[in-house]
Design a protein around this motif. Structure first.
Motif, PDB file in Angstrom:
ATOM      1  N   ASP B 133       0.828  -1.204   0.000  1.00 44.63           N
ATOM      2  CA  ASP B 133       0.000   0.000   0.000  1.00 44.63           C
ATOM      3  C   ASP B 133       0.868   1.261   0.000  1.00 44.63           C
ATOM      4  N   SER B 134       1.942   1.237  -0.791  1.00 47.46           N
ATOM      5  CA  SER B 134       2.846   2.386  -0.929  1.00 47.46           C
ATOM      6  C   SER B 134       3.353   2.872   0.424  1.00 47.46           C
ATOM      7  N   GLN B 135       3.723   1.919   1.257  1.00 48.16           N
ATOM      8  CA  GLN B 135       4.160   2.250   2.623  1.00 48.16           C
ATOM      9  C   GLN B 135       5.251   3.314   2.641  1.00 48.16           C
ATOM     10  N   GLU B 136       6.210   3.197   1.708  1.00 47.45           N
ATOM     11  CA  GLU B 136       7.341   4.131   1.749  1.00 47.45           C
ATOM     12  C   GLU B 136       6.902   5.555   1.401  1.00 47.45           C
ATOM     13  N   CYS B 137       5.903   5.697   0.547  1.00 50.90           N
ATOM     14  CA  CYS B 137       5.369   7.037   0.274  1.00 50.90           C
ATOM     15  C   CYS B 137       4.683   7.561   1.536  1.00 50.90           C
ATOM     16  N   ARG B 138       3.895   6.651   2.135  1.00 45.08           N
ATOM     17  CA  ARG B 138       3.047   7.077   3.248  1.00 45.08           C
ATOM     18  C   ARG B 138       3.831   7.326   4.523  1.00 45.08           C
ATOM     19  N   ASN B 139       5.100   6.903   4.557  1.00 44.29           N
ATOM     20  CA  ASN B 139       5.925   7.267   5.710  1.00 44.29           C
ATOM     21  C   ASN B 139       5.983   8.778   5.863  1.00 44.29           C
ATOM     22  N   CYS B 140       5.948   9.502   4.751  1.00 44.32           N
ATOM     23  CA  CYS B 140       5.932  10.966   4.818  1.00 44.32           C
ATOM     24  C   CYS B 140       4.588  11.541   4.408  1.00 44.32           C
ATOM     25  N   HIS B 141       4.036  11.026   3.322  1.00 42.77           N
ATOM     26  CA  HIS B 141       2.788  11.588   2.786  1.00 42.77           C
ATOM     27  C   HIS B 141       1.590  10.850   3.384  1.00 42.77           C
ATOM     28  N   ARG B 142       0.995  11.433   4.427  1.00 36.56           N
ATOM     29  CA  ARG B 142      -0.153  10.793   5.083  1.00 36.56           C
ATOM     30  C   ARG B 142      -1.442  11.319   4.479  1.00 36.56           C
TER      31      ARG B 142
END
Lengths: 148, 211
Positions: B133-142
């Motif tokens: 679920d695009s975890q690495e994007c969501r580490n910053c982009h919530r």
């Protein structure tokens, strides 16, 4: 009365000098008078503008401007970022303006089944909107529209 | 010493207090060292030094917002390509040793070789991002903290719509940090054999099936 031609001559000379002086006013480029080798000034360069309403066209068939930022959008041999939203197949889903029919014509006005390759580089005609002050006065007037 | 011994468990008495303290310190040093070594492999310079990327994907990344931007907050290689959680991180690190092996083999050591494999390599990352679920994007982009009023017209329109459809970042945001492989776009040029990318349509279909 003999002096009149002399006065006229002097006046003409003065006018001519003024004319030369005004002709010497140079139009400054965006870089200012910086030499090419120097770093250009960064205080008033154009920046990508935020999304805004579309500026109306100035004449018929003018390529519409781009009312959104295109920062980081690439058109490469492998992928055309504009067409990711504006192509016929994608426009409905993305709500983008569909590519005009004229883009399907080749240079002999023959209709193609697909977008003409000569239209591949969108930014050749379509440019983003900027609050750019004209460098020189522009007196262009479009031809009257049909029925006017 | 006698008074301390009263509080010591039996096993500490058996091996001796000194041994216990020494083992504890050794543990701290070993674990710290292990993490230090792991973090060292997560540095931008380290990535570039070994993986086949200095002249292709790293160059492409330099033109993007994750490399340079207004405020200087950056996302470097590991921020996107290495998971932050310990378990997935270990798995990814072990997988990455395969990339070192191919570096030695020279599998993609020229731009031509690299571009020929770009499809496959990109697809691996897209699949991985899709799966988590695009975890690495969501580490910053919530998602939850996105202020749509601050976003551009298009982003403000598409984001809520996409989240509702159950899409994840990578469904739409492909090729944001590196150039895309040849993509099958119906836009007037011959691109036979080009990669077809999904815009998250598959997820949408799955959601409908569940209903």
């Amino acid at each position: 009365m003999r002096f009149i031609p002399a006065l006229v001559l002097a006046g003409a000379a003065l006018l001519a000098w003024a004319g030369v002086a005004s002709a010497q006013e140079v139009v400054e480029s965006l870089r200012g008078n910086n030499p090419i080798t120097a770093t250009s000034r960064t205080d008033n360069m154009f920046r990508p503008e935020k999304d805004q309403d579309l500026i109306p066209r100035n004449f018929q068939k003018q390529p519409p401007l781009i009312p959104h930022s295109i920062k980081g959008y690439n058109i490469t041999q492998n992928f055309n970022k504009c067409m990711d939203c504006h192509s016929k197949e994608r426009a409905e889903e993305t709500g983008a303006t569909k590519v005009a029919k004229s883009h399907y014509l080749d240079r002999e006005d023959k209709k193609l089944t697909n977008i003409s390759p000569r239209r591949y580089f969108c930014l050749q005609c379509h440019v983003p909107q900027f609050d750019a002050k004209p460098l020189v006065e522009n007196t262009y007037k479009p031809a009257a529209k049909k029925g006017e | 010493m006698m008074s301390l011994q009263k509080f010591m468990p039996a096993w500490v008495k058996r091996v001796g207090l000194f041994t216990v303290v020494a083992l504890f310190l050794a543990g701290v040093i070993f674990w710290g060292g292990f993490n230090w070594a792991l973090e060292a492999t997560n540095k931008e310079e380290f990535c570039i030094s070994c993986h086949e990327m200095k002249d292709n994907v790293f160059k492409e990344y330099q033109n993007t917002i994750h490399y340079t931007n207004r405020t200087g907050v950056r996302a470097t290689c590991p921020d996107c390509h290495v998971p932050k959680e310990w378990g997935p991180k270990m798995i990814r690190k072990i997988q990455a040793s395969n990339e070192v092996w191919h570096k030695l083999l020279g599998s993609v050591d020229t731009p031509e070789k690299f571009n020929a494999k770009r499809h496959e390599l990109a697809q691996h990352e897209w699949d991985r991002m899709k799966k988590n679920d695009s975890q690495e994007c969501r580490n910053c982009h919530r998602y939850d903290y996105m202020d749509y009023t601050e976003q551009g017209n298009r982003a403000a329109k598409m984001h809520p719509k996409a989240f509702e459809e159950g899409k994840t970042c990578i469904d739409c945001h492909k090729g944001i940090a590196h150039q895309l492989p040849q993509i099958d776009q119906h836009i007037g040029k011959q691109n036979e054999g080009a990669l077809e990318i999904s815009h998250g349509d598959k997820v949408e279909a799955k959601v409908e099936e569940k209903k």
